[in-house]
Design a protein around this motif. Structure first.
Motif, PDB file in Angstrom:
ATOM      1  N   GLU A 208      20.073  -0.519  17.036  1.00 38.56           N
ATOM      2  CA  GLU A 208      19.545  -1.348  15.953  1.00 38.56           C
ATOM      3  C   GLU A 208      20.220  -2.721  15.912  1.00 38.56           C
ATOM      4  N   ILE A 209      21.403  -2.802  16.509  1.00 34.52           N
ATOM      5  CA  ILE A 209      22.123  -4.076  16.499  1.00 34.52           C
ATOM      6  C   ILE A 209      21.776  -4.901  17.727  1.00 34.52           C
ATOM      7  N   TRP A 210      21.987  -4.293  18.919  1.00 33.93           N
ATOM      8  CA  TRP A 210      21.766  -5.061  20.137  1.00 33.93           C
ATOM      9  C   TRP A 210      21.895  -4.133  21.313  1.00 33.93           C
ATOM     10  N   ALA A 211      20.943  -4.125  22.234  1.00 32.13           N
ATOM     11  CA  ALA A 211      21.012  -3.244  23.390  1.00 32.13           C
ATOM     12  C   ALA A 211      20.858  -4.019  24.688  1.00 32.13           C
ATOM     13  N   ILE A 212      21.876  -3.964  25.545  1.00 35.46           N
ATOM     14  CA  ILE A 212      21.794  -4.634  26.845  1.00 35.46           C
ATOM     15  C   ILE A 212      22.250  -3.722  27.973  1.00 35.46           C
ATOM     16  N   GLU A 213      23.495  -3.260  27.906  1.00 36.33           N
ATOM     17  CA  GLU A 213      24.079  -2.464  28.981  1.00 36.33           C
ATOM     18  C   GLU A 213      24.373  -1.059  28.472  1.00 36.33           C
ATOM     19  N   GLU A 214      24.041  -0.057  29.273  1.00 37.44           N
ATOM     20  CA  GLU A 214      24.262   1.317  28.862  1.00 37.44           C
ATOM     21  C   GLU A 214      25.385   1.970  29.674  1.00 37.44           C
ATOM     22  N   LYS A 215      26.235   2.747  28.986  1.00 42.17           N
ATOM     23  CA  LYS A 215      27.331   3.452  29.641  1.00 42.17           C
ATOM     24  C   LYS A 215      27.526   4.815  28.995  1.00 42.17           C
ATOM     25  N   ALA A 216      28.172   5.729  29.728  1.00 48.88           N
ATOM     26  CA  ALA A 216      28.536   7.034  29.188  1.00 48.88           C
ATOM     27  C   ALA A 216      29.971   6.959  28.673  1.00 48.88           C
ATOM     28  N   SER A 217      30.214   7.474  27.484  1.00 54.11           N
ATOM     29  CA  SER A 217      31.535   7.347  26.863  1.00 54.11           C
ATOM     30  C   SER A 217      32.536   8.392  27.336  1.00 54.11           C
ATOM     31  N   LYS A 218      32.055   9.568  27.725  1.00 52.25           N
ATOM     32  CA  LYS A 218      32.965  10.675  28.036  1.00 52.25           C
ATOM     33  C   LYS A 218      33.977  10.345  29.118  1.00 52.25           C
ATOM     34  N   PRO A 219      33.569   9.778  30.260  1.00 53.50           N
ATOM     35  CA  PRO A 219      34.558   9.454  31.295  1.00 53.50           C
ATOM     36  C   PRO A 219      35.557   8.381  30.834  1.00 53.50           C
TER      37      PRO A 219
END
Length: 286
Positions: A208-219
């Motif tokens: 809802e704020i801003w979407a550009i780059e996606e990553k997985a948080s677990k690693p």
């Protein structure tokens, strides 16, 4: 339980992101008398009209007890790292009890994360005092406009990181409303006594704020979690940031849990677009 007004207030940690807005809000209430508690070695500049009490960097029980004497309420807004070093949190509580303080507000501002050890001590001390000592804890999430790159959103660089699905909902409370909430809770001592106060100006998600780059948080969380477990408490900041925006259900949607105190404390309404605008203006002026 006494509902006597809390008039004499001492606050520690007024230069931080939480303490500063509380200090700005306190003097606006004429019924309150404010004192700032600081380290003798601090070079910070404080408002000239507010008295200052200094203690050594050791924060000894004797010094703290003397500083808290004749105070109705103690507000601890020290940051996470210093409050966890050398059991300072526990000495602050013991000093409040020894000085006869009526209300203790611990340094647990942020999420639904009241330290269980400190909370257990506060609860025990409050019970032993038979109503003499009460406490109030504030769960206010944070103000992203003033949190730097906390959520992986770099306004100045015009880029952002979306962790996992980016749909995890989290609460946002502006710093100004956090300060007002503390003041209003002090003015309603009976209602806020021995309560964890949840604040929420609005609930949002990364998408809802801003979407550009996606990553997985677990690693990414593995290394800071290892550091935290080994005693590096500075690692808690990246863990908190990722727990807000990653797919981790840690109870940051206060509205969903029906816990929010904003209306009860008479706080003004704030919307996401206002906070985004503030963030952009801060970047432009920096």
């Amino acid at each position: 339980m006494s509902s006597a007004p809390l008039k004499n207030i001492i606050i520690a940690g007024v230069t931080g992101s939480v303490g500063a807005p509380i200090l700005r809000a306190l003097p606006d209430e004429p019924s309150l008398t404010i004192i700032i508690l600081t380290r003798a070695s601090s070079s910070a500049k404080f408002p000239s009209h507010i008295p200052v009490k200094k203690v050594s960097d050791a924060f000894t029980l004797e010094e703290l007890t003397a500083a808290f004497t004749a105070q109705d309420a103690v507000i601890v807004a020290l940051s996470t790292t210093p409050i966890t070093i050398d059991d300072i949190a526990f000495r602050l509580i013991d000093a409040a009890v020894a000085a006869g303080v009526k209300r203790f507000i611990p340094s647990e501002f942020g999420t639904n994360n009241l330290d269980l050890r400190a909370r257990k001590l506060v609860l025990r001390k409050a019970k032993e005092s038979e109503g003499g000592l009460t406490w109030t804890s504030f769960s206010c999430a944070f103000n992203p406009a003033k949190s730097g790159n906390f959520l992986g959103i770099d306004v100045k660089g015009r880029k952002a990181t979306i962790w996992d699905s980016g749909k995890s909902k989290f609460t946002v409370t502006t710093s100004s409303n956090t300060g007002l909430a503390v003041v209003h809770a002090l003015l309603s001592p009976a209602e806020s006594a021995n309560k964890q106060v949840f604040l929420s100006d609005f609930v949002t998600s990364s998408w809802e704020i801003w979407a550009i780059e996606e990553k997985a948080s677990k690693p990414v969380m593995k290394e800071p979690r290892k550091k935290f477990d080994e005693g590096d408490y500075n690692a808690v900041y990246i863990l908190l940031a990722l727990s807000f925006v990653g797919d981790v259900n840690v109870g940051y949607d206060f509205e969903k849990e029906q816990l929010v105190w904003n209306q009860k404390l008479g706080l003004p309404k704030v919307a996401l677009d206002e906070v985004v605008k503030e963030a952009i203006e801060l970047v432009k002026s920096s």
